[in-house]
Every structure is written in C-alpha cells, then in structure tokens.
Write a protein that holds these residues in place. Structure first.
Motif, short mmCIF file in Angstrom:
data_model
loop_
_atom_site.label_atom_id
_atom_site.label_comp_id
_atom_site.label_asym_id
_atom_site.label_seq_id
_atom_site.Cartn_x
_atom_site.Cartn_y
_atom_site.Cartn_z
N GLU A 75 -0.43 -0.16 -0.60
CA GLU A 75 -1.36 -0.19 -1.73
C GLU A 75 -2.78 0.13 -1.32
O GLU A 75 -3.51 0.80 -2.05
N SER A 76 -3.19 -0.34 -0.15
CA SER A 76 -4.56 -0.12 0.32
C SER A 76 -4.78 1.32 0.80
O SER A 76 -5.91 1.74 1.00
N GLY A 77 -3.68 2.05 0.99
CA GLY A 77 -3.80 3.41 1.51
C GLY A 77 -3.87 3.46 3.02
O GLY A 77 -4.02 4.52 3.60
N GLU A 78 -3.76 2.31 3.65
CA GLU A 78 -3.82 2.21 5.11
C GLU A 78 -2.64 2.93 5.76
O GLU A 78 -2.76 3.50 6.83
N CYS A 79 -1.48 2.89 5.12
CA CYS A 79 -0.26 3.48 5.64
C CYS A 79 0.58 4.00 4.48
O CYS A 79 0.26 3.75 3.33
N GLU A 80 1.64 4.69 4.84
CA GLU A 80 2.62 5.08 3.84
C GLU A 80 4.00 4.94 4.45
O GLU A 80 4.17 5.06 5.66
N GLY A 85 12.19 1.21 7.16
CA GLY A 85 11.90 0.67 8.49
C GLY A 85 10.89 1.48 9.30
O GLY A 85 10.62 1.16 10.44
N GLN A 86 10.32 2.54 8.69
CA GLN A 86 9.35 3.38 9.40
C GLN A 86 8.12 3.61 8.53
O GLN A 86 8.24 3.86 7.33
N MET A 87 6.95 3.56 9.16
CA MET A 87 5.70 3.72 8.43
C MET A 87 4.80 4.73 9.11
O MET A 87 4.69 4.75 10.34
#
Length: 140
Positions: A75-80, A85-87
């Motif tokens: 949600e924060s846009g820090e990751c997708e 199991g993988q980001m």
C-alpha cells in the motif's frame, strides 16, 4: 550480450578483516557464522532484467513477515508483490549503449567538480555478469 531474464547471486564483493575487498561465494558467506542475517537473506535475491529496460530485485519473503506487514508495504508503494512468497524491493533501469550494457546507479552529485554519471557498466564475467557488487549467473 543478452541480459534479459532472471539472474541470481554467485558471489558478492565484501571486505575482509584486513579491510581488503574480496569476492566471496554464496556458499562461503552462508557457511560464515559471523555473517549478518539480512545479508544472508539477500543472497537468495533474484535480479530480473526485463525487455522494458527495468531491473527488478526480488526477495523471498520469510515466515516471520506477517500478511499485514506485506499489505502495508504494498500500500505504501515501498514494494510490490512479484509472485506468491516473492516481493520486488527495488527497481532500476538498464540500457545498451555503444555495445555496453549499463544500469542506472541513481548516484547524484559531483566528483572532483564534475557531475557524476549515474550509468555504470554491467561487466561480462566468465560465468555471467557483474552488477554493482554482485557477480550474477543465470537463474534459469
């Protein structure tokens, strides 16, 4: 050289007790009891070079990360999320120019009074490529 596809870490540039830079294999690092837990987790990273000029750094999620933490990071846009199991924790850009493959290091500023060039060469190695402080080999 075609860099498109998935790459994994074979070696990483580190500093020994004498403050000399040396290359250590993933196996050597994993066997070192003094190695930092975060660094060891990063050894499982994948670097996915897309034909759209992006490099995605993908990590495996560990069991100690809650679904709430994952949702907040997305949600924060820090990751997708890349796959279950993988980001994706980082995105960079790459390009081919004058027969060389380059990546955007995102370095800004000046070096000795001249503007720093953020584009750094990805160097072919015997078994793959050198990308920043990693020697990568094909993951597939």
């Amino acid at each position: 050289m075609n860099v498109i596809g998935k790459w994994k870490i074979a070696e990483t540039l580190t500093v020994n007790d004498d403050f000399e830079q040396i290359w250590k294999t993933v196996e050597e690092m994993a066997a070192d009891p003094d190695e930092d837990a975060f660094d060891l987790q990063m050894l499982d990273s994948l670097f996915i070079f897309g034909d759209d000029g992006t490099i995605k750094t993908v990590i495996q999620l560990t069991d100690d990360i809650s679904q709430e933490e994952i949702d907040e990071a997305i949600e924060s846009g820090e990751c997708e999320l890349y796959a279950p199991g993988q980001m994706v924790v980082e995105k960079r850009h790459w390009k081919e120019e004058n027969g060389k493959i380059l990546f955007d290091s995102e370095i800004e500023g000046e070096i000795f009074g001249e503007e720093a060039d953020p584009w750094v060469e990805i160097i072919p190695t015997e078994n793959g490529i050198q990308y920043a402080t990693f020697r990568l080999v094909r993951a597939e």
